[in-house]
Design a protein around this motif. Structure first.
Motif, PDB file in Angstrom:
ATOM      1  N   THR A   1       0.972  -0.909  -0.001  1.00 46.25           N
ATOM      2  CA  THR A   1      -0.074  -0.013  -0.022  1.00 46.25           C
ATOM      3  C   THR A   1       1.383   1.307  -0.264  1.00 46.25           C
ATOM      4  O   THR A   1       1.930   0.910  -0.189  1.00 46.25           O
ATOM      5  CB  THR A   1      -1.297  -0.124   1.049  1.00 46.25           C
ATOM      6  N   VAL A   2       0.157   2.593   0.137  1.00 49.93           N
ATOM      7  CA  VAL A   2       0.635   3.353   0.209  1.00 49.93           C
ATOM      8  C   VAL A   2       1.993   3.677   1.594  1.00 49.93           C
ATOM      9  O   VAL A   2       2.211   3.128   2.402  1.00 49.93           O
ATOM     10  CB  VAL A   2      -0.134   5.021   0.716  1.00 49.93           C
ATOM     11  N   PRO A   3       2.411   4.940   1.373  1.00 49.15           N
ATOM     12  CA  PRO A   3       3.881   4.342   2.389  1.00 49.15           C
ATOM     13  C   PRO A   3       3.515   5.507   3.910  1.00 49.15           C
ATOM     14  O   PRO A   3       2.213   6.396   3.733  1.00 49.15           O
ATOM     15  CB  PRO A   3       5.316   5.413   1.827  1.00 49.15           C
TER      16      PRO A   3
ATOM     17  N   LEU B   1      11.460   8.471  -8.932  1.00 50.39           N
ATOM     18  CA  LEU B   1      11.454   9.299  -7.763  1.00 50.39           C
ATOM     19  C   LEU B   1      10.177   8.593  -7.012  1.00 50.39           C
ATOM     20  O   LEU B   1      10.513   8.748  -5.717  1.00 50.39           O
ATOM     21  CB  LEU B   1      10.313  10.853  -8.743  1.00 50.39           C
ATOM     22  N   GLY B   2       9.273   7.480  -6.863  1.00 46.50           N
ATOM     23  CA  GLY B   2       8.829   6.234  -6.491  1.00 46.50           C
ATOM     24  C   GLY B   2       9.382   6.046  -5.195  1.00 46.50           C
ATOM     25  O   GLY B   2       9.397   6.156  -4.124  1.00 46.50           O
TER      26      GLY B   2
ATOM     27  N   TYR C   1       2.841   9.815  -4.077  1.00 48.20           N
ATOM     28  CA  TYR C   1       2.076   9.437  -5.536  1.00 48.20           C
ATOM     29  C   TYR C   1       3.538  10.341  -6.324  1.00 48.20           C
ATOM     30  O   TYR C   1       2.531  10.548  -7.550  1.00 48.20           O
ATOM     31  CB  TYR C   1       0.697  10.049  -5.274  1.00 48.20           C
ATOM     32  N   SER C   2       4.561  10.990  -6.152  1.00 50.40           N
ATOM     33  CA  SER C   2       5.183  11.180  -7.198  1.00 50.40           C
ATOM     34  C   SER C   2       5.486  10.314  -8.223  1.00 50.40           C
ATOM     35  O   SER C   2       5.398  10.639  -9.024  1.00 50.40           O
ATOM     36  CB  SER C   2       6.443  12.309  -6.084  1.00 50.40           C
ATOM     37  N   GLY C   3       5.669   8.872  -7.906  1.00 47.52           N
ATOM     38  CA  GLY C   3       6.210   8.432  -8.944  1.00 47.52           C
ATOM     39  C   GLY C   3       4.832   8.403 -10.209  1.00 47.52           C
ATOM     40  O   GLY C   3       5.411   8.383 -11.622  1.00 47.52           O
ATOM     41  N   VAL C   4       3.958   8.723  -9.576  1.00 49.40           N
ATOM     42  CA  VAL C   4       2.621   8.454 -10.391  1.00 49.40           C
ATOM     43  C   VAL C   4       2.622  10.173 -11.750  1.00 49.40           C
ATOM     44  O   VAL C   4       2.464   9.935 -12.958  1.00 49.40           O
ATOM     45  CB  VAL C   4       1.626   8.310  -9.745  1.00 49.40           C
TER      46      VAL C   4
ATOM     47  N   TYR D   1      -0.040  13.930   5.008  1.00 47.41           N
ATOM     48  CA  TYR D   1       0.958  13.359   5.550  1.00 47.41           C
ATOM     49  C   TYR D   1       1.440  15.335   6.378  1.00 47.41           C
ATOM     50  O   TYR D   1       2.507  15.858   5.577  1.00 47.41           O
ATOM     51  CB  TYR D   1       2.598  13.264   4.778  1.00 47.41           C
TER      52      TYR D   1
ATOM     53  N   PRO E   1       4.690  11.495  -0.511  1.00 50.52           N
ATOM     54  CA  PRO E   1       5.957  10.737  -0.702  1.00 50.52           C
ATOM     55  C   PRO E   1       5.280   9.102  -1.502  1.00 50.52           C
ATOM     56  O   PRO E   1       6.222   8.661  -1.264  1.00 50.52           O
ATOM     57  CB  PRO E   1       5.439  11.256   1.173  1.00 50.52           C
TER      58      PRO E   1
ATOM     59  N   VAL F   1      -1.657   1.138 -13.150  1.00 45.39           N
ATOM     60  CA  VAL F   1      -0.324   0.323 -13.739  1.00 45.39           C
ATOM     61  C   VAL F   1       1.124   0.843 -13.062  1.00 45.39           C
ATOM     62  O   VAL F   1       1.254   0.946 -12.279  1.00 45.39           O
ATOM     63  CB  VAL F   1      -0.319   1.307 -15.105  1.00 45.39           C
TER      64      VAL F   1
ATOM     65  N   SER G   1       1.949   2.061 -10.241  1.00 45.23           N
ATOM     66  CA  SER G   1       2.414   2.827  -9.990  1.00 45.23           C
ATOM     67  C   SER G   1       2.673   3.765  -8.393  1.00 45.23           C
ATOM     68  O   SER G   1       2.875   4.271  -7.298  1.00 45.23           O
ATOM     69  CB  SER G   1       2.524   3.906 -10.770  1.00 45.23           C
ATOM     70  N   ASP G   2       0.214   3.657  -8.166  1.00 45.22           N
ATOM     71  CA  ASP G   2       0.385   4.448  -6.820  1.00 45.22           C
ATOM     72  C   ASP G   2       1.194   3.453  -5.334  1.00 45.22           C
ATOM     73  O   ASP G   2       1.184   4.129  -4.397  1.00 45.22           O
ATOM     74  CB  ASP G   2      -1.212   3.014  -6.622  1.00 45.22           C
ATOM     75  N   TYR G   3       1.808   2.193  -5.569  1.00 46.56           N
ATOM     76  CA  TYR G   3       2.245   1.419  -3.964  1.00 46.56           C
ATOM     77  C   TYR G   3       3.819   1.637  -4.549  1.00 46.56           C
ATOM     78  O   TYR G   3       5.139   1.366  -3.665  1.00 46.56           O
ATOM     79  CB  TYR G   3       2.222   0.179  -3.972  1.00 46.56           C
ATOM     80  N   VAL G   4       4.078   2.444  -5.681  1.00 43.85           N
ATOM     81  CA  VAL G   4       5.945   1.841  -6.168  1.00 43.85           C
ATOM     82  C   VAL G   4       6.754   2.921  -4.105  1.00 43.85           C
ATOM     83  O   VAL G   4       7.649   2.647  -4.098  1.00 43.85           O
ATOM     84  CB  VAL G   4       6.074   2.847  -6.915  1.00 43.85           C
ATOM     85  N   ALA G   5       6.328   3.887  -4.276  1.00 42.37           N
ATOM     86  CA  ALA G   5       6.543   4.635  -2.845  1.00 42.37           C
ATOM     87  C   ALA G   5       6.676   3.751  -1.495  1.00 42.37           C
ATOM     88  O   ALA G   5       7.293   3.826  -1.019  1.00 42.37           O
ATOM     89  CB  ALA G   5       6.362   6.075  -2.548  1.00 42.37           C
TER      90      ALA G   5
ATOM     91  N   HIS H   1      10.954   8.926  -2.877  1.00 41.58           N
ATOM     92  CA  HIS H   1      10.778   9.076  -1.693  1.00 41.58           C
ATOM     93  C   HIS H   1      10.169   8.238  -0.907  1.00 41.58           C
ATOM     94  O   HIS H   1      10.043   8.265   0.115  1.00 41.58           O
ATOM     95  CB  HIS H   1      10.326   9.350  -2.830  1.00 41.58           C
TER      96      HIS H   1
ATOM     97  N   ASP I   1      -2.752   5.327 -12.315  1.00 37.95           N
ATOM     98  CA  ASP I   1      -2.007   5.229 -10.913  1.00 37.95           C
ATOM     99  C   ASP I   1      -1.995   3.075 -11.070  1.00 37.95           C
ATOM    100  O   ASP I   1      -1.403   3.067  -9.714  1.00 37.95           O
ATOM    101  CB  ASP I   1      -2.555   5.701  -9.116  1.00 37.95           C
TER     102      ASP I   1
ATOM    103  N   VAL J   1       9.347   5.222 -11.801  1.00 40.26           N
ATOM    104  CA  VAL J   1       9.854   4.466 -10.777  1.00 40.26           C
ATOM    105  C   VAL J   1      10.647   4.899  -9.847  1.00 40.26           C
ATOM    106  O   VAL J   1      11.078   4.483  -8.743  1.00 40.26           O
ATOM    107  CB  VAL J   1      10.228   3.148 -11.343  1.00 40.26           C
TER     108      VAL J   1
ATOM    109  N   SER K   1       5.103   0.517 -11.960  1.00 41.13           N
ATOM    110  CA  SER K   1       5.699   1.550 -12.919  1.00 41.13           C
ATOM    111  C   SER K   1       6.747   1.612 -13.892  1.00 41.13           C
ATOM    112  O   SER K   1       6.495   2.715 -14.839  1.00 41.13           O
ATOM    113  CB  SER K   1       5.732   1.938 -11.426  1.00 41.13           C
TER     114      SER K   1
ATOM    115  N   VAL L   1      10.475  -3.140  -7.777  1.00 44.48           N
ATOM    116  CA  VAL L   1       9.427  -2.578  -7.734  1.00 44.48           C
ATOM    117  C   VAL L   1       8.936  -1.912  -8.995  1.00 44.48           C
ATOM    118  O   VAL L   1       8.054  -1.273  -8.867  1.00 44.48           O
ATOM    119  CB  VAL L   1      10.154  -0.611  -7.129  1.00 44.48           C
TER     120      VAL L   1
END
Lengths: 347, 347
Positions: free
Chosen positions: A138-140, A245-246, B240-243, B270, B238, B204, A206-210, A249, B202, A243, B206, A201
Motif C-alpha cells: 500500500t502507500v507508505p 522518483l517513487g 504518489y510522486s512516482g505517478v 502527511y 511521498p 498501471v 505505480s500508486d504503491y511504488v513508494a 521518496h 496509478d 519508478v 510503475s 519495484v
C-alpha cells in the motif's frame, strides 16, 4: 541437493540486456552450471564478459545445460519493456518437460500463463516470478518512520543499465568486509535473483511504488543498520522516471551515490535526449528529494567500462571529481573503498 | 433502456474521499438516481455538496436506490490506498443479487475476487473495474512522437484531492464552448467513470506509467487537437510522486496548469510535510520536465472552496498572481475563462 542454475540468454549474453545473467553469475549464491547462448559457445562467461568473473561454460542448447547438471532455468536477459519474447517459449516448455524449475524476472508473469502453468503442474516443477509484487502493498507511512539508527544510502543514476545495482552490491560488500552491519536492498528482478529477497519495484502498481520502497527499507532494517538501496531508472528517463522518483521518496535515503557511465552524453534507449551535466543531475536529485526528506549526493560512482585503459579511466574520474567537487571512482575497476569512505564520512 | 446509476458513498459522501461520487454527479453523462449514505439521508446531493450541482436524492439503503430505478451500483469513494473496504462487500453482493451491474475504481479488482465473480456470473451482471490497466501497455516511444498540431495541457498540483480533475474538466468544457476541438483526457478512476474511456495510470505497473501517459495522449489526439490531461498526485507527495512524474514525462505536455488549494500549507495525508511556495513548485515542475520535453506553467488554478466569501477568494487569487506573476483564478467559483485565456495565449 542444492539447485544448479542454467541461465538462458540466447543471442544476448554479451549485450547490456544480459545484465541479469551477468549479475547472477558474479554475485549470486547459487551454482550456475551453464549459460545458454548459441552465438557464444565454446567459451566461458568470464571470457566474453569479464565482469562475470566466473568460468561458466556457454552452451548452445538446454540439453547441454541439463547434461551439466542444471535443475532450474533462469531467463537471464532484461529486455526493454520487460515482456516475454515469444521466441523463448519453446525453451521454457522444454525445460519444464525435462523437470527443471523455471524462473524469470519479466513483467510477463509466467504463473499467469495458463499453458505454462498446466505444463508446470503436470511436470511437478515451480514457475518463479521474481518480479511478482507482494499482494498486501500500500502507500507508505511517511519518510521518517524508520529507526534513527538505520542509515539509508541510495544509488541513483543518469540512465538505465549503467551499473546502479553493481555499485550497490560492491558498496555493501566492502562495508561488510569492514565489519559493518550492512545490507544490500534489492529493488529489481536481478537483485531478487541474487539476494533471494526484495521487491522488483518497477512491477508494483505505480500508486504503491513508494510504499514498496518504504517496505524494503523497513525489511532491510531487520537485517542490518546500514542499508544500500539499489536504484532504478533515472530521474530524467522518459519511461522509468516514475519508478525512480517513487523509490527515492519511498526509501527516503540519508545519502545518495550518483552512478554515471563515463562518456555517455545521451540516454541509451532515447538517443535524442541528452544526459544533463553531473552537477545538474546532483542538484536535480537533491532538490526533488528535499521536500519529502532532505538528502545529498555523497559521491560519484563512475562506470568506466567503455574506456580501454586504466589511465583513461583515472582521467575520467578526475574530471568527474573536478566537475562536482565530490569523490568519484569506478567501484568495479578500482574497488569500492574511496566511494565507501566518502559515504561513511558523510553519514 | 439506458443505465441508471446508484452511487455508494456510505458515511463519506461529504468527505474529500467522496470525490468520485461528486465528479460523476457533476460531470458524468449517465443518469444518477441515488446516492447511498445513511448519514445524510433526506437531503439531496447538491444540498450537502454544492459542487455536485444536481439534486440527486440521498438514501440510506440499496433497496431505496433500486426503488428509484437503479440498474448499476458505483462505489463512489476513493479511499487512500485504494483498497476495497471489507464493510462494502455486503452491499456489493446485495446489488449483484438484485441484478445490478457493479462498478468500482479501486486498486482491488472486483473481477479478481472469486466470490464476487461467481455471484456476478450467476446473476448475469457485469463487474466493471474502472482502474483495470490495458494488458498491452509498455514503455513510451518518446516525448516527441505525437503530431505537432496536437497541443497538450497538463494539470499538475501541490497535493492530492485538491481538484486537478475538476480543473481539467472545466478547462476542456470552456474550450469546447469556444468551438475548439478540445478533449478531456482521463487519467484516474473517476475520470474514466465520467468520460467512458481513459486509463487509471496509478493502477498501471510503475514501469509503464509513462507509457500509459503517452498512449492516452495518442488516443486523445484521435479525438481532438487540444488535450487537457488530468494530473495525478503531486511532485513532492511521498506516496504518489512516482505517478506524477511518470505521467508528466509520458504525456510530455506543452503547458502546465498548476492546481493549488488556497491556504494549504502541508500535505493532506502527511501533515508533517509542508507544501513549498508556489514559485518553488513552478520551478520544480518545469525543471524536472525540461530534460525530457520542456514545458512551463501557464497559469494557476486556485481552489478557494475553503474560503467562505468571494472577496476572500479574490484576495487569495490576487496574492497567487502577485507571488507567481501568472494568471490565477478559481475555475469553479469564477469560471474557467481567464485561466483558459492564459493557456491559449501561451500555446
Amino acid at each position: 541437493m542444492s539447485e544448479k542454475l542454467a541461465i538462458f540468454a540466447e543471442g544476448l549474453f554479451t549485450a547490456p540486456n544480459g545484465k541479469t545473467a551477468h549479475g547472477v553469475i558474479r554475485y549470486g549464491t547459487r551454482d550456475v552450471v551453464a549459460v545458454i547462448d548459441s552465438t557464444e559457445t565454446g567459451r566461458t562467461a568470464v571470457e566474453v564478459v569479464p565482469f562475470a568473473l566466473h568460468p561458466v561454460p556457454i552452451v548452445a542448447t538446454l540439453a547441454e545445460a541439463i547434461e551439466l547438471g542444471a535443475t532450474a532455468l533462469l531467463i537471464g536477459v532484461a529486455p526493454t519493456g520487460g515482456k516475454l519474447d515469444p521466441a523463448w517459449r519453446a525453451v521454457l516448455f522444454e525445460a519444464i518437460g525435462a523437470g527443471l524449475h523455471v524462473e524469470a524476472g519479466l513483467h510477463t508473469q509466467l504463473s499467469e500463463d495458463a499453458e505454462l502453468r498446466r505444463a508446470a503442474t503436470r511436470a511437478g516443477v515451480a514457475l518463479r516470478d521474481l518480479r511478482a509484487a507482494p499482494a498486501d502493498l500500500t502507500v507508505p507511512k511517511g519518510p521518517f518512520t524508520r529507526p534513527d539508527a538505520v542509515k539509508v544510502v541510495h544509488s541513483v543514476g543518469s540512465d538505465t543499465v549503467i551499473g546502479k545495482k553493481v555499485v550497490t552490491l560492491e558498496l555493501d560488500r566492502a562495508a561488510r568486509d569492514r565489519g559493518l552491519r550492512s545490507v544490500y536492498v534489492p529493488t529489481g528482478q536481478t537483485g531478487v535473483a541474487i539476494a533471494g529477497w526484495g521487491i522488483a519495484v518497477d512491477h508494483v502498481i505505480s500508486d504503491y511504488v513508494a510504499g514498496a520502497g518504504e517496505r524494503l527499507v523497513l525489511e532491510g532494517a531487520e537485517r542490518g543498520d546500514l542499508l544500500f538501496v539499489e536504484g532504478q531508472g533515472g530521474l530524467f528517463h522518459p519511461a522509468y522516471s516514475g519508478v525512480t522518483l517513487g523509490l527515492l521518496h519511498g526509501s527516503a535515503p540519508d545519502l545518495l551515490v550518483l552512478v554515471h557511465k563515463a562518456g555517455a552524453t545521451a540516454l541509451r534507449n532515447y538517443p535524442g535526449l541528452p544526459i544533463p551535466p553531473l552537477a545538474e543531475l546532483i542538484a536535480a536529485y537533491e532538490s526533488v528529494a528535499r521536500p519529502v526528506r532532505p538528502t545529498r549526493v555523497a559521491a560519484i560512482a563512475l562506470n568506466t567500462a567503455d574506456l580501454p585503459s586504466d589511465d583513461e579511466a583515472r582521467a575520467a574520474i578526475a574530471a568527474a571529481e573536478a566537475e562536482t567537487g565530490l569523490v568519484a571512482d569506478d567501484v568495479v575497476r578500482f574497488g569500492a573503498q574511496r566511494v565507501l569512505d566518502a559515504v561513511l564520512g558523510a553519514l
